[in-house]
Scaffold this active site. Structure first.
Site: not given
Length: 304
Positions: A152, A176, A245, A248, A271, A280
Protein backbone atom coordinates in the site's frame (compact mmCIF):
# COMPACT_ATOMS: atom_id res chain seq x y z
CA UNK A 1 -30.82 28.78 23.13
CA UNK A 2 -31.68 27.71 19.59
CA UNK A 3 -34.64 25.43 19.01
CA UNK A 4 -32.95 22.10 18.21
CA UNK A 5 -36.20 20.89 16.64
CA UNK A 6 -35.71 23.45 13.87
CA UNK A 7 -34.01 21.92 10.82
CA UNK A 8 -31.04 24.27 10.59
CA UNK A 9 -30.62 24.71 14.35
CA UNK A 10 -30.69 20.95 14.89
CA UNK A 11 -27.89 20.37 12.39
CA UNK A 12 -25.81 23.13 13.97
CA UNK A 13 -26.34 21.77 17.50
CA UNK A 14 -25.41 18.27 16.38
CA UNK A 15 -22.25 19.60 14.75
CA UNK A 16 -21.23 21.22 18.04
CA UNK A 17 -21.99 17.94 19.84
CA UNK A 18 -19.75 15.98 17.47
CA UNK A 19 -16.93 18.49 17.76
CA UNK A 20 -17.03 19.39 21.44
CA UNK A 21 -18.46 16.31 23.17
CA UNK A 22 -17.31 13.48 20.94
CA UNK A 23 -14.10 15.15 19.75
CA UNK A 24 -14.48 14.08 16.13
CA UNK A 25 -12.20 15.52 13.47
CA UNK A 26 -13.17 18.52 11.36
CA UNK A 27 -13.36 16.29 8.26
CA UNK A 28 -15.75 13.84 9.93
CA UNK A 29 -17.95 16.68 11.21
CA UNK A 30 -18.02 18.13 7.70
CA UNK A 31 -19.20 14.82 6.20
CA UNK A 32 -21.97 14.48 8.79
CA UNK A 33 -23.08 18.06 8.22
CA UNK A 34 -23.11 17.68 4.44
CA UNK A 35 -25.39 14.61 4.57
CA UNK A 36 -27.70 16.14 7.18
CA UNK A 37 -28.01 19.43 5.31
CA UNK A 38 -28.98 17.50 2.18
CA UNK A 39 -31.70 15.69 4.13
CA UNK A 40 -32.89 18.93 5.78
CA UNK A 41 -33.17 20.51 2.33
CA UNK A 42 -35.23 17.53 1.14
CA UNK A 43 -37.52 17.75 4.19
CA UNK A 44 -38.03 21.47 3.72
CA UNK A 45 -39.02 20.98 0.08
CA UNK A 46 -41.45 18.25 1.21
CA UNK A 47 -43.08 20.64 3.69
CA UNK A 48 -41.53 19.27 6.90
CA UNK A 49 -39.93 22.00 9.03
CA UNK A 50 -39.23 20.23 12.34
CA UNK A 51 -37.17 17.17 13.13
CA UNK A 52 -39.81 15.82 15.52
CA UNK A 53 -42.20 15.42 12.59
CA UNK A 54 -39.84 13.40 10.40
CA UNK A 55 -40.91 9.79 9.87
CA UNK A 56 -39.44 6.81 8.10
CA UNK A 57 -41.51 7.80 5.06
CA UNK A 58 -39.38 10.92 4.52
CA UNK A 59 -36.19 8.95 5.06
CA UNK A 60 -37.15 6.26 2.55
CA UNK A 61 -38.23 8.86 0.01
CA UNK A 62 -34.93 10.72 0.47
CA UNK A 63 -32.96 7.51 -0.18
CA UNK A 64 -35.10 6.69 -3.22
CA UNK A 65 -34.60 10.19 -4.64
CA UNK A 66 -30.84 9.90 -4.20
CA UNK A 67 -30.86 6.53 -5.92
CA UNK A 68 -32.77 7.97 -8.88
CA UNK A 69 -30.16 10.74 -9.16
CA UNK A 70 -27.47 8.09 -9.50
CA UNK A 71 -26.03 8.04 -5.98
CA UNK A 72 -24.39 4.70 -5.22
CA UNK A 73 -25.21 2.35 -2.39
CA UNK A 74 -22.15 3.38 -0.39
CA UNK A 75 -23.02 7.08 -0.50
CA UNK A 76 -26.61 6.39 0.53
CA UNK A 77 -25.49 4.01 3.30
CA UNK A 78 -23.18 6.72 4.64
CA UNK A 79 -26.03 9.25 4.62
CA UNK A 80 -28.29 6.79 6.46
CA UNK A 81 -25.57 6.20 9.05
CA UNK A 82 -25.38 9.95 9.62
CA UNK A 83 -29.17 10.14 10.00
CA UNK A 84 -29.26 7.27 12.50
CA UNK A 85 -26.57 8.91 14.60
CA UNK A 86 -28.31 12.28 14.37
CA UNK A 87 -31.72 10.97 15.43
CA UNK A 88 -30.16 9.05 18.29
CA UNK A 89 -28.82 12.41 19.45
CA UNK A 90 -32.28 14.00 19.04
CA UNK A 91 -33.80 11.19 21.12
CA UNK A 92 -31.25 11.87 23.83
CA UNK A 93 -32.23 15.55 23.71
CA UNK A 94 -35.92 14.70 23.97
CA UNK A 95 -36.73 16.05 20.51
CA UNK A 96 -37.49 12.74 18.76
CA UNK A 97 -39.34 9.79 20.24
CA UNK A 98 -38.07 7.23 17.69
CA UNK A 99 -35.32 6.88 15.12
CA UNK A 100 -36.97 7.05 11.67
CA UNK A 101 -33.77 5.90 9.92
CA UNK A 102 -33.30 2.80 12.08
CA UNK A 103 -34.95 0.30 9.72
CA UNK A 104 -34.21 1.97 6.39
CA UNK A 105 -31.55 0.28 4.24
CA UNK A 106 -29.64 1.57 1.24
CA UNK A 107 -29.88 -0.19 -2.12
CA UNK A 108 -26.97 -2.47 -2.89
CA UNK A 109 -24.44 -1.12 -5.32
CA UNK A 110 -22.54 -3.22 -7.79
CA UNK A 111 -19.02 -4.15 -6.81
CA UNK A 112 -16.60 -1.65 -8.29
CA UNK A 113 -13.57 -3.39 -9.73
CA UNK A 114 -10.25 -1.76 -8.87
CA UNK A 115 -8.27 -0.05 -11.60
CA UNK A 116 -5.18 -2.00 -12.53
CA UNK A 117 -2.46 -2.25 -15.17
CA UNK A 118 -2.02 -4.90 -17.81
CA UNK A 119 1.28 -6.78 -17.78
CA UNK A 120 2.60 -4.84 -20.78
CA UNK A 121 1.58 -1.53 -19.17
CA UNK A 122 3.45 -2.40 -15.97
CA UNK A 123 6.51 -3.33 -18.03
CA UNK A 124 6.35 -0.08 -20.02
CA UNK A 125 6.07 1.91 -16.80
CA UNK A 126 8.92 0.21 -14.95
CA UNK A 127 11.28 -0.94 -17.72
CA UNK A 128 12.02 2.46 -19.21
CA UNK A 129 15.46 3.80 -20.07
CA UNK A 130 17.97 3.57 -17.22
CA UNK A 131 18.62 6.89 -15.49
CA UNK A 132 21.38 7.39 -12.93
CA UNK A 133 19.80 10.53 -11.51
CA UNK A 134 19.42 10.12 -7.74
CA UNK A 135 15.68 10.82 -7.66
CA UNK A 136 15.10 8.54 -10.65
CA UNK A 137 16.92 5.72 -8.85
CA UNK A 138 14.77 6.34 -5.79
CA UNK A 139 11.56 6.31 -7.82
CA UNK A 140 12.52 3.13 -9.66
CA UNK A 141 13.25 1.35 -6.37
CA UNK A 142 10.02 2.60 -4.79
CA UNK A 143 7.71 1.64 -7.65
CA UNK A 144 9.45 -1.68 -8.29
CA UNK A 145 8.98 -2.52 -4.61
CA UNK A 146 5.25 -1.66 -4.65
CA UNK A 147 4.70 -3.83 -7.74
CA UNK A 148 7.00 -6.63 -6.56
CA UNK A 149 5.51 -6.93 -3.07
CA UNK A 150 1.98 -5.53 -3.37
CA UNK A 151 2.49 -2.70 -0.88
CA UNK A 152 0.00 0.00 0.00
CA UNK A 153 1.05 3.63 -0.41
CA UNK A 154 1.17 4.14 3.38
CA UNK A 155 3.20 0.97 3.83
CA UNK A 156 5.93 1.86 1.37
CA UNK A 157 6.12 5.45 2.65
CA UNK A 158 6.54 4.18 6.24
CA UNK A 159 9.47 1.85 5.46
CA UNK A 160 12.80 2.53 7.13
CA UNK A 161 16.19 1.79 5.63
CA UNK A 162 16.78 -0.78 8.38
CA UNK A 163 13.76 -2.75 7.13
CA UNK A 164 15.58 -3.82 3.95
CA UNK A 165 19.07 -4.49 5.24
CA UNK A 166 18.54 -7.78 7.12
CA UNK A 167 17.16 -10.19 4.53
CA UNK A 168 17.10 -8.68 1.03
CA UNK A 169 14.70 -11.33 -0.26
CA UNK A 170 11.89 -10.56 2.19
CA UNK A 171 10.39 -7.50 3.80
CA UNK A 172 8.52 -7.02 7.08
CA UNK A 173 5.56 -4.72 6.55
CA UNK A 174 3.17 -3.20 9.09
CA UNK A 175 -0.21 -2.83 7.41
CA UNK A 176 -3.75 -1.85 8.37
CA UNK A 177 -4.72 -2.49 11.96
CA UNK A 178 -1.01 -2.74 12.86
CA UNK A 179 -0.99 -6.23 11.34
CA UNK A 180 2.51 -7.39 10.39
CA UNK A 181 3.23 -9.56 7.38
CA UNK A 182 6.33 -10.79 5.60
CA UNK A 183 6.38 -10.29 1.83
CA UNK A 184 8.90 -11.46 -0.78
CA UNK A 185 11.00 -8.95 -2.71
CA UNK A 186 11.60 -9.90 -6.33
CA UNK A 187 14.98 -9.91 -8.06
CA UNK A 188 14.34 -6.72 -10.05
CA UNK A 189 13.13 -4.85 -6.99
CA UNK A 190 16.15 -6.01 -4.99
CA UNK A 191 18.51 -4.68 -7.65
CA UNK A 192 16.65 -1.36 -7.78
CA UNK A 193 16.75 -1.06 -3.98
CA UNK A 194 20.48 -1.75 -3.92
CA UNK A 195 21.09 0.95 -6.52
CA UNK A 196 19.04 3.42 -4.46
CA UNK A 197 20.76 2.56 -1.18
CA UNK A 198 24.16 3.34 -2.69
CA UNK A 199 23.10 6.96 -3.34
CA UNK A 200 20.62 7.48 -0.50
CA UNK A 201 23.34 8.77 1.83
CA UNK A 202 23.75 11.77 -0.46
CA UNK A 203 20.24 12.94 0.45
CA UNK A 204 19.42 11.49 3.87
CA UNK A 205 21.17 12.69 7.04
CA UNK A 206 22.43 10.00 9.40
CA UNK A 207 19.53 10.70 11.77
CA UNK A 208 16.82 10.05 9.13
CA UNK A 209 15.49 6.47 9.34
CA UNK A 210 13.19 6.63 6.28
CA UNK A 211 14.04 4.37 3.35
CA UNK A 212 12.65 6.77 0.76
CA UNK A 213 13.48 10.43 1.28
CA UNK A 214 12.84 13.68 -0.57
CA UNK A 215 15.53 15.90 -2.05
CA UNK A 216 15.53 17.67 1.35
CA UNK A 217 16.39 14.42 3.10
CA UNK A 218 13.05 13.91 4.84
CA UNK A 219 10.62 10.99 4.62
CA UNK A 220 8.89 11.11 1.24
CA UNK A 221 5.28 12.30 1.55
CA UNK A 222 2.33 10.34 0.14
CA UNK A 223 1.42 13.17 -2.23
CA UNK A 224 4.95 13.34 -3.60
CA UNK A 225 4.88 9.60 -4.37
CA UNK A 226 1.55 9.98 -6.15
CA UNK A 227 2.79 12.94 -8.20
CA UNK A 228 6.04 11.22 -9.20
CA UNK A 229 4.20 8.10 -10.37
CA UNK A 230 1.69 10.14 -12.38
CA UNK A 231 4.56 12.05 -14.03
CA UNK A 232 6.38 8.80 -14.83
CA UNK A 233 3.23 7.33 -16.41
CA UNK A 234 2.89 10.44 -18.58
CA UNK A 235 6.55 10.24 -19.56
CA UNK A 236 6.22 6.56 -20.51
CA UNK A 237 3.10 7.23 -22.61
CA UNK A 238 0.56 5.15 -20.68
CA UNK A 239 -2.18 7.56 -21.70
CA UNK A 240 -4.05 7.57 -18.37
CA UNK A 241 -3.45 8.60 -14.76
CA UNK A 242 -1.66 5.96 -12.69
CA UNK A 243 -1.71 5.95 -8.89
CA UNK A 244 0.27 3.72 -6.47
CA UNK A 245 -2.70 1.50 -5.62
CA UNK A 246 -2.92 0.50 -9.30
CA UNK A 247 0.53 -1.09 -8.92
CA UNK A 248 -0.72 -3.00 -5.87
CA UNK A 249 -3.78 -4.13 -7.83
CA UNK A 250 -1.53 -5.13 -10.74
CA UNK A 251 0.63 -7.20 -8.36
CA UNK A 252 -2.44 -9.08 -7.10
CA UNK A 253 -4.06 -9.53 -10.49
CA UNK A 254 -0.94 -10.76 -12.28
CA UNK A 255 -0.06 -13.12 -9.42
CA UNK A 256 -3.57 -14.59 -9.41
CA UNK A 257 -3.60 -14.97 -13.20
CA UNK A 258 -0.36 -16.95 -13.02
CA UNK A 259 -0.94 -19.01 -9.87
CA UNK A 260 -4.70 -19.16 -9.24
CA UNK A 261 -3.86 -19.25 -5.51
CA UNK A 262 -6.31 -16.85 -3.88
CA UNK A 263 -5.19 -17.67 -0.33
CA UNK A 264 -1.58 -16.81 -1.15
CA UNK A 265 -2.64 -13.51 -2.69
CA UNK A 266 -4.68 -12.76 0.45
CA UNK A 267 -1.65 -13.35 2.67
CA UNK A 268 0.66 -11.28 0.51
CA UNK A 269 -1.78 -8.36 0.35
CA UNK A 270 -2.41 -8.47 4.10
CA UNK A 271 -6.20 -8.76 3.76
CA UNK A 272 -7.92 -9.81 7.00
CA UNK A 273 -10.78 -11.40 5.04
CA UNK A 274 -10.68 -13.57 1.95
CA UNK A 275 -13.82 -11.78 0.76
CA UNK A 276 -11.75 -8.63 0.22
CA UNK A 277 -9.31 -10.52 -1.97
CA UNK A 278 -12.05 -12.14 -4.04
CA UNK A 279 -12.52 -8.96 -6.05
CA UNK A 280 -9.41 -10.04 -7.97
CA UNK A 281 -11.17 -13.18 -9.16
CA UNK A 282 -13.56 -10.86 -11.01
CA UNK A 283 -10.61 -9.11 -12.62
CA UNK A 284 -9.11 -12.48 -13.55
CA UNK A 285 -12.39 -13.60 -15.13
CA UNK A 286 -12.55 -10.31 -17.01
CA UNK A 287 -9.12 -11.08 -18.48
CA UNK A 288 -10.20 -14.61 -19.44
CA UNK A 289 -13.38 -13.28 -21.05
CA UNK A 290 -11.33 -10.90 -23.18
CA UNK A 291 -9.10 -13.78 -24.30
CA UNK A 292 -12.21 -15.82 -25.15
CA UNK A 293 -13.72 -12.99 -27.17
CA UNK A 294 -10.52 -12.62 -29.17
CA UNK A 295 -9.81 -16.28 -29.84
CA UNK A 296 -12.85 -18.58 -29.67
CA UNK A 297 -14.31 -19.29 -33.13
CA UNK A 298 -17.87 -18.96 -31.79
CA UNK A 299 -17.26 -15.78 -29.80
CA UNK A 300 -18.88 -12.55 -30.91
CA UNK A 301 -16.64 -10.47 -33.10
CA UNK A 302 -17.05 -7.13 -34.71
CA UNK A 303 -17.56 -7.51 -38.44
CA UNK A 304 -16.42 -5.04 -41.05
Amino acid sequence: MADVDDLDAGVAAFGAHLRDERGLSAATCHHYRRDLEAFAHYCRDAGTTHWSRVTSTEVRAFVAAGHRRGLGGRSLARALSALRTFFAYLMREGIATANPAADVTAPKSGRRLPETLAVDEAARLLDGPADDDTLALRDRALFELVYSSGLRLAEVAALDAADVTHDPETLRVVGKGARTRIVPVGRTARAALQAWLTVREGLAPATEPALFVSRRGRRLAHRSIQQRLRALADERGLGRPVHPHMLRHAFATHLLESSGDLRAVQELLGHASLATTQVYTHLDFQHLAEVYDRTHPRARRKRD
